[in-house]
Enzyme design. Structure first.
Site, PDB file in Angstrom:
ATOM      1  N   PHE A  95       0.960  -1.075   0.023  1.00  0.00           N
ATOM      2  CA  PHE A  95       0.039  -0.021  -0.007  1.00  0.00           C
ATOM      3  C   PHE A  95       0.944   1.373  -0.093  1.00  0.00           C
ATOM      4  O   PHE A  95       1.960   1.218   0.544  1.00  0.00           O
ATOM      5  CB  PHE A  95      -0.992  -0.079   1.339  1.00  0.00           C
ATOM      6  N   ALA A 131       1.535   3.909   1.454  1.00  0.00           N
ATOM      7  CA  ALA A 131       1.919   4.690   2.692  1.00  0.00           C
ATOM      8  C   ALA A 131       2.765   3.590   3.487  1.00  0.00           C
ATOM      9  O   ALA A 131       3.445   4.059   4.495  1.00  0.00           O
ATOM     10  CB  ALA A 131       0.698   5.194   3.553  1.00  0.00           C
ATOM     11  N   LYS A 132       2.824   2.271   3.210  1.00  0.00           N
ATOM     12  CA  LYS A 132       3.626   1.376   3.730  1.00  0.00           C
ATOM     13  C   LYS A 132       5.282   1.683   3.759  1.00  0.00           C
ATOM     14  O   LYS A 132       5.653   2.497   2.502  1.00  0.00           O
ATOM     15  CB  LYS A 132       3.425  -0.058   3.284  1.00  0.00           C
ATOM     16  N   PRO A 133       6.230   1.338   4.632  1.00  0.00           N
ATOM     17  CA  PRO A 133       7.516   1.405   4.251  1.00  0.00           C
ATOM     18  C   PRO A 133       7.964   1.292   2.961  1.00  0.00           C
ATOM     19  O   PRO A 133       8.732   2.135   2.290  1.00  0.00           O
ATOM     20  CB  PRO A 133       8.171   0.577   5.385  1.00  0.00           C
ATOM     21  N   LEU A 134       7.585   0.078   2.267  1.00  0.00           N
ATOM     22  CA  LEU A 134       7.950   0.132   0.745  1.00  0.00           C
ATOM     23  C   LEU A 134       6.610   0.163   0.214  1.00  0.00           C
ATOM     24  O   LEU A 134       5.818  -1.042   0.208  1.00  0.00           O
ATOM     25  CB  LEU A 134       8.518  -1.102   0.728  1.00  0.00           C
TER      26      LEU A 134
END
Length: 381
Positions: free
Chosen positions: A183, A185-188
């Protein structure tokens, strides 16, 4: 000063040339479904995590479904998990007709408390699903020991924790199957929805590869009841660029978290994040616990500092899970934390000036009076 919570636009501009070229290459080839970029990404994910098999899929929710389908989770089965998480964790269990069985969280890490798991195991229990909340893995030694003792499978919901570690191993390389989300906004993150499953078991890997394309063994020949769970090629192309820079971005997240902690460590009205010595966090969020959260958020909003609440209501109190028969008070730690947790802006690109501005404004909320009857009800041991 206006603060960007996730700073996705800044990251795009940082890697714009590479990303635009990668997207353009897909457009020129028009290989939108299962193009060669997907295989390239899966190889990179395997190299990064050291898991033998990485299978991309449509999103983090479908990753959980693929994992449970590969393990033959059926209606009537039980899976032990935490009530303090995003809805997808338990929603996918229920979607397959199985029963989510909740266990309260550890008061320091906010992950599932392993000491409470065994008492919930029955002859219907088939798996344990720990969540690596906010980016930190659960106590996998304790969980693996319980699973081995009772012949249970372990599915890690690592939607927030790609790149985190437990005892030196990435949490994508732990459990029978680990999952993650891409997604944005996830870290990756990609530029839409995306996810992946990881395993060291060849049989499970082959089954999940088949399940994500409607259970096909070859074109129009279906071995399993599956799903349309492919990652599209455009998203893979974006991730192929971003994963090259991910070790640096992950390191920057660690630095931002350390700076927050140093700036806020003497604030008595705040409980800061705790990372176990055996773990590292991917810092999907920097989440603190604060008294009078609504008033604190309102004051920070006035200063154009965004905040978020992950999550305001534990799953056992959600209307959709009323049929499970839980009630308020059943999981007291989850209930207390959900009433106090608040996430501050977290991304690799927050400047020192922004951290200083955020921290000073958070500290200034000390003078907000508690509403009558509201208390920070738990102290960390």
């Amino acid at each position: 000063m206006k603060i960007d919570f996730a700073n996705l636009q800044y990251q795009y501009q940082l890697y714009k040339t590479e990303i635009d070229e990668a997207i353009s290459a897909v457009l020129n080839k028009s290989n939108y479904i299962m193009g060669e970029e997907v295989a390239t990404l899966e190889n990179s994910l395997q190299e990064f995590t050291k898991a033998k098999y990485a299978i991309t899929c449509s999103n983090g929710t479908d990753a959980l479904l693929l994992a449970m389908m590969a393990l033959d989770i059926k209606p009537g089965d039980e899976i032990i998990t935490t009530p303090f998480t995003f809805i997808a964790t338990a929603e996918t269990i229920a979607f397959l007709g199985a029963t989510p069985v909740f266990v309260d969280i550890d008061e320091k890490t906010y992950n599932i408390d392993p000491s409470l798991i065994e008492e919930k195991i029955t002859d219907k229990t088939k798996a344990i699903m720990p969540v690596s909340l906010y980016g930190q893995p659960s106590d996998m030694d304790a969980i693996a020991s319980i699973a081995d003792k009772h012949n249970l499978k372990v599915i890690i919901d690592g939607a927030q924790s790609f790149g985190s570690t437990f005892n030196g191993l990435t949490d994508s390389n732990l459990g029978d199957i680990s999952t993650t989300s891409f997604f944005p906004a996830k870290p990756l993150g990609c530029f839409g929805d995306g996810g992946a499953v990881f395993t060291n078991n060849e049989e499970l890997a082959l089954k999940m590869k088949s399940l994500r394309v409607h259970g096909q063994s070859k074109r129009y020949h279906h071995k399993y009841i599956g799903m349309g769970g492919r990652l599209d090629t455009l998203q893979a192309a974006v991730l192929n660029v971003k994963i090259k820079h991910y070790p640096k971005d992950l390191s920057l997240r660690q630095e931002v978290a350390s700076k927050y902690t140093k700036a806020l460590e003497n604030k008595t009205n705040l409980i800061l994040p705790f990372v176990a010595p055996s773990a590292t966090s991917a810092w999907a969020q920097y989440s603190v616990r604060v008294k009078n959260r609504d008033e604190v958020q309102a004051k920070l909003k006035e200063q154009e500092i965004p905040t978020a609440v992950h999550y305001p209501m534990p799953l056992h109190l959600q209307e959709c899970f009323e049929y499970l028969g839980y009630k308020k008070g059943d999981f007291p730690v989850s209930e207390i934390v959900s009433g106090e947790i608040m996430s501050l802006p977290m991304n690799p690109y927050i400047t020192n000036e922004e951290i200083d501005y955020i921290s000073k404004n958070v500290i200034s909320t000390d003078n907000i009076k508690l509403k009558k009857g509201k208390r920070c009800q738990m102290k960390i041991k």
